[in-house]
Design a protein around this motif. Structure first.
Motif, PDB file in Angstrom:
ATOM      1  N   THR A 198       4.517  -4.039   8.454  1.00 20.23           N
ATOM      2  CA  THR A 198       4.625  -2.581   8.440  1.00 20.23           C
ATOM      3  C   THR A 198       6.070  -2.312   8.055  1.00 20.23           C
ATOM      4  OG1 THR A 198       2.989  -2.398  10.218  1.00 20.23           O
ATOM      5  CG2 THR A 198       4.330  -0.447   9.747  1.00 20.23           C
ATOM      6  N   PHE A 199       6.254  -1.726   6.899  1.00 18.63           N
ATOM      7  CA  PHE A 199       7.579  -1.620   6.278  1.00 18.63           C
ATOM      8  C   PHE A 199       8.055  -0.175   6.357  1.00 18.63           C
ATOM      9  CE2 PHE A 199      10.856  -2.181   3.098  1.00 18.63           C
ATOM     10  CZ  PHE A 199      11.140  -3.544   3.116  1.00 18.63           C
ATOM     11  N   ARG A 200       9.295   0.023   6.746  1.00 17.13           N
ATOM     12  CA  ARG A 200       9.853   1.375   6.788  1.00 17.13           C
ATOM     13  C   ARG A 200      10.395   1.739   5.413  1.00 17.13           C
ATOM     14  NH1 ARG A 200      14.428   3.892  10.908  1.00 17.13           N
ATOM     15  NH2 ARG A 200      13.625   6.027  10.862  1.00 17.13           N
ATOM     16  N   ASP A 201      10.016   2.910   4.927  1.00 20.19           N
ATOM     17  CA  ASP A 201      10.393   3.363   3.595  1.00 20.19           C
ATOM     18  C   ASP A 201      11.554   4.354   3.632  1.00 20.19           C
ATOM     19  OD1 ASP A 201      10.109   3.295   0.855  1.00 20.19           O
ATOM     20  OD2 ASP A 201       8.531   4.797   0.768  1.00 20.19           O
ATOM     21  N   ALA A 202      11.592   5.208   4.663  1.00 20.45           N
ATOM     22  CA  ALA A 202      12.638   6.231   4.794  1.00 20.45           C
ATOM     23  C   ALA A 202      12.685   6.665   6.265  1.00 20.45           C
ATOM     24  CB  ALA A 202      12.326   7.420   3.879  1.00 20.45           C
ATOM     25  N   TYR A 215       0.820  -1.209   0.000  1.00 25.59           N
ATOM     26  CA  TYR A 215       0.000   0.000   0.000  1.00 25.59           C
ATOM     27  C   TYR A 215       0.860   1.268   0.000  1.00 25.59           C
ATOM     28  CZ  TYR A 215      -4.347  -2.513   0.310  1.00 25.59           C
ATOM     29  OH  TYR A 215      -5.422  -3.313  -0.007  1.00 25.59           O
ATOM     30  N   ALA A 216       0.209   2.395  -0.241  1.00 25.37           N
ATOM     31  CA  ALA A 216       0.906   3.672  -0.399  1.00 25.37           C
ATOM     32  C   ALA A 216       1.634   4.075   0.885  1.00 25.37           C
ATOM     33  CB  ALA A 216      -0.093   4.759  -0.798  1.00 25.37           C
ATOM     34  N   THR A 217       2.756   4.768   0.701  1.00 22.27           N
ATOM     35  CA  THR A 217       3.578   5.240   1.818  1.00 22.27           C
ATOM     36  C   THR A 217       2.863   6.343   2.597  1.00 22.27           C
ATOM     37  OG1 THR A 217       5.601   4.696   0.624  1.00 22.27           O
ATOM     38  CG2 THR A 217       5.799   6.318   2.391  1.00 22.27           C
ATOM     39  N   TYR A 218       3.029   6.315   3.925  1.00 17.04           N
ATOM     40  CA  TYR A 218       2.500   7.391   4.772  1.00 17.04           C
ATOM     41  C   TYR A 218       3.612   7.927   5.661  1.00 17.04           C
ATOM     42  CZ  TYR A 218       2.121   3.613   8.293  1.00 17.04           C
ATOM     43  OH  TYR A 218       2.386   2.564   9.138  1.00 17.04           O
ATOM     44  N   THR A 219       3.461   9.179   6.079  1.00 10.44           N
ATOM     45  CA  THR A 219       4.444   9.840   6.939  1.00 10.44           C
ATOM     46  C   THR A 219       3.709  10.564   8.056  1.00 10.44           C
ATOM     47  OG1 THR A 219       5.914  10.172   5.048  1.00 10.44           O
ATOM     48  CG2 THR A 219       6.360  11.484   7.020  1.00 10.44           C
ATOM     49  N   GLY A 220       4.058  10.281   9.300  1.00  8.63           N
ATOM     50  CA  GLY A 220       3.487  10.985  10.436  1.00  8.63           C
ATOM     51  C   GLY A 220       2.073  10.560  10.763  1.00  8.63           C
ATOM     52  N   GLY A 221       1.585  11.068  11.885  1.00 12.85           N
ATOM     53  CA  GLY A 221       0.228  10.773  12.319  1.00 12.85           C
ATOM     54  C   GLY A 221       0.081   9.372  12.887  1.00 12.85           C
ATOM     55  N   THR A 222      -1.165   8.947  13.040  1.00 14.83           N
ATOM     56  CA  THR A 222      -1.480   7.618  13.542  1.00 14.83           C
ATOM     57  C   THR A 222      -2.339   6.904  12.504  1.00 14.83           C
ATOM     58  OG1 THR A 222      -1.429   8.430  15.828  1.00 14.83           O
ATOM     59  CG2 THR A 222      -2.515   6.315  15.444  1.00 14.83           C
ATOM     60  N   SER A 255       8.939   7.414   7.173  1.00 12.56           N
ATOM     61  CA  SER A 255       7.855   7.008   6.280  1.00 12.56           C
ATOM     62  C   SER A 255       7.706   5.496   6.301  1.00 12.56           C
ATOM     63  CB  SER A 255       8.151   7.473   4.848  1.00 12.56           C
ATOM     64  OG  SER A 255       8.248   8.886   4.789  1.00 12.56           O
ATOM     65  N   PHE A 256       6.461   5.033   6.196  1.00 13.15           N
ATOM     66  CA  PHE A 256       6.157   3.607   6.313  1.00 13.15           C
ATOM     67  C   PHE A 256       5.067   3.234   5.314  1.00 13.15           C
ATOM     68  CE2 PHE A 256       7.762   5.037  10.356  1.00 13.15           C
ATOM     69  CZ  PHE A 256       8.537   3.996  10.832  1.00 13.15           C
ATOM     70  N   TYR A 257       4.859   1.931   5.145  1.00 17.53           N
ATOM     71  CA  TYR A 257       3.712   1.457   4.379  1.00 17.53           C
ATOM     72  C   TYR A 257       3.288   0.082   4.876  1.00 17.53           C
ATOM     73  CZ  TYR A 257       7.385  -0.799   1.466  1.00 17.53           C
ATOM     74  OH  TYR A 257       8.466  -1.512   1.016  1.00 17.53           O
ATOM     75  N   ASP A 258       2.033  -0.264   4.590  1.00 18.57           N
ATOM     76  CA  ASP A 258       1.465  -1.547   4.983  1.00 18.57           C
ATOM     77  C   ASP A 258       1.558  -2.546   3.839  1.00 18.57           C
ATOM     78  OD1 ASP A 258       0.258  -1.178   7.717  1.00 18.57           O
ATOM     79  OD2 ASP A 258      -0.790   0.448   6.678  1.00 18.57           O
ATOM     80  N   HIS A 279      -0.454   2.283  14.260  1.00 23.10           N
ATOM     81  CA  HIS A 279       0.911   2.783  14.172  1.00 23.10           C
ATOM     82  C   HIS A 279       0.925   4.284  14.421  1.00 23.10           C
ATOM     83  CE1 HIS A 279       4.865   3.238  11.720  1.00 23.10           C
ATOM     84  NE2 HIS A 279       5.052   3.320  13.027  1.00 23.10           N
ATOM     85  N   GLN A 280       1.453   4.661  15.567  1.00 24.08           N
ATOM     86  CA  GLN A 280       1.656   6.070  15.896  1.00 24.08           C
ATOM     87  C   GLN A 280       3.111   6.385  15.567  1.00 24.08           C
ATOM     88  OE1 GLN A 280       0.497   6.992  19.891  1.00 24.08           O
ATOM     89  NE2 GLN A 280       0.935   9.181  19.709  1.00 24.08           N
ATOM     90  N   VAL A 281       3.319   6.990  14.387  1.00 21.97           N
ATOM     91  CA  VAL A 281       4.672   7.191  13.867  1.00 21.97           C
ATOM     92  C   VAL A 281       5.487   8.034  14.849  1.00 21.97           C
ATOM     93  CG1 VAL A 281       6.039   8.100  11.963  1.00 21.97           C
ATOM     94  CG2 VAL A 281       3.847   6.990  11.500  1.00 21.97           C
ATOM     95  N   GLY A 282       6.682   7.555  15.169  1.00 20.97           N
ATOM     96  CA  GLY A 282       7.551   8.238  16.116  1.00 20.97           C
ATOM     97  C   GLY A 282       7.285   7.883  17.555  1.00 20.97           C
ATOM     98  N   SER A 283       6.316   6.981  17.807  1.00 19.97           N
ATOM     99  CA  SER A 283       5.972   6.607  19.176  1.00 19.97           C
ATOM    100  C   SER A 283       5.871   5.092  19.347  1.00 19.97           C
ATOM    101  CB  SER A 283       4.659   7.274  19.584  1.00 19.97           C
ATOM    102  OG  SER A 283       4.268   6.875  20.888  1.00 19.97           O
ATOM    103  N   SER A 284       4.825   4.467  18.775  1.00 22.01           N
ATOM    104  CA  SER A 284       4.636   3.030  19.001  1.00 22.01           C
ATOM    105  C   SER A 284       3.814   2.396  17.892  1.00 22.01           C
ATOM    106  CB  SER A 284       3.956   2.778  20.355  1.00 22.01           C
ATOM    107  OG  SER A 284       2.641   3.294  20.352  1.00 22.01           O
TER     108      SER A 284
END
Length: 200
Positions: free
Chosen positions: A101-105, A72-79, A171-174, A147-152
Motif C-alpha cells: 500500500t503505497f502513499r502517493d501524496a 493500481y489507480a490512486t485513491y483518496t479518502g474512504g475505506t 492519497s494511496f494506491y495498491d 485501509h481506512q484512510v486517516g485511521s488504520s
C-alpha cells in the motif's frame, strides 16, 4: 409431464442465477462494500518480468530496482479493501515484497509492504514484525488489506486479522507482484489470482 416442464425450467433458471451471480460482499469485515475495478499499470524494472498474473525476478542481484508489479489507480479518502491470492512457485532468493500500500501524496513513499522470507515467514517491511508463517513454495495464501484512510490499515491472512497499522490521511494506491526489498534478492516467481477491490 407437460405441467412439470415449466417448473423444472424455472428451477433451472433460478439455479443458474445462483451459480453465476457474483458475490457483492467482501471476504472480510462484511457490510456496505461496493465492488470496484480500478485501472492499473504494469511495472517491469531490472530483471522483473510480468506475464498477466505471473511475476518473476529472474536474477539474484542484491542491488538496484528489481520489480515485477501491477500498480493500481490512486485513491483518496474512504475505506478500501483489496483481496488476492498468491502462490510462490519458486523462491531462490529471500525478502521479496508481495503486496504494497503505497502513499502517493502529500509525501510519496511505501507505507505498508508485506514481504516474504525464504522459509515462508510473512513480515511487515517497516518495523519487521511477523505477520504470519507458512507462505512456503506451492502454498496458496489469501491476503486482504482494509485501509481506512486517516485511521488504520489492517492486513488479513487467510481470513484472520494479523496486522494493524495507523494510517495518515492523503492519497494511496495498491501494488502487488514481486519486488526486491532493500535487504532482499531474487530469483522468485509469484502467481497471483482472485484479485478483487471494494470501497465504502
Amino acid at each position: 409431464m407437460t405441467g412439470k416442464r415449466p417448473m423444472l425450467a424455472g428451477l433451472a433458471g433460478i439455479c443458474g442465477v445462483l451459480l453465476v451471480a457474483p458475490s457483492a460482499s467482501a471476504e472480510v469485515e462484511p457490510g456496505g462494500w461496493t465492488s470496484q475495478s480500478p485501472s492499473f499499470n504494469v511495472q517491469e524494472r531490472g530483471c522483473g518480468q510480468v506475464d498477466n498474473l505471473t511475476f518473476k525476478l529472474t536474477c539474484s542481484t542484491g542491488s538496484g530496482d528489481q520489480r515485477a508489479e501491477r500498480r493500481y489507480a490512486t485513491y483518496t479518502g474512504g475505506t478500501r479493501q483489496f483481496e488476492g491470492y498468491f502462490k510462490i512457485t519458486s523462491l531462490g532468493g529471500t525478502r521479496i515484497s508481495l503486496k504494497q500500500t503505497f502513499r502517493d501524496a502529500p509525501s510519496a513513499g511505501p507505507y505498508f509492504m508485506l514481504a516474504v522470507e525464504r522459509g515462508g515467514r510473512l513480515y511487515a517491511v517497516h518495523g519487521g514484525s511477523t505477520v504470519a508463517n507458512g507462505a512456503t513454495v506451492g502454498t496458496s495464501v489469501r491476503v486482504n488489506t482494509v485501509h481506512q484512510v486517516g485511521s488504520s490499515h489492517r492486513t488479513y491472512i487467510n481470513g484472520s486479522l494479523k496486522h494493524t497499522y495507523d494510517s495518515p490521511g492523503g492519497s494511496f494506491y495498491d501494488k502487488f507482484g514481486a519486488y526486491r526489498t532493500s535487504s532482499g534478492q531474487g530469483p522468485a516467481t509469484v502467481v497471483w489470482s482472485g484479485i478483487k477491490f471494494w470501497r465504502k
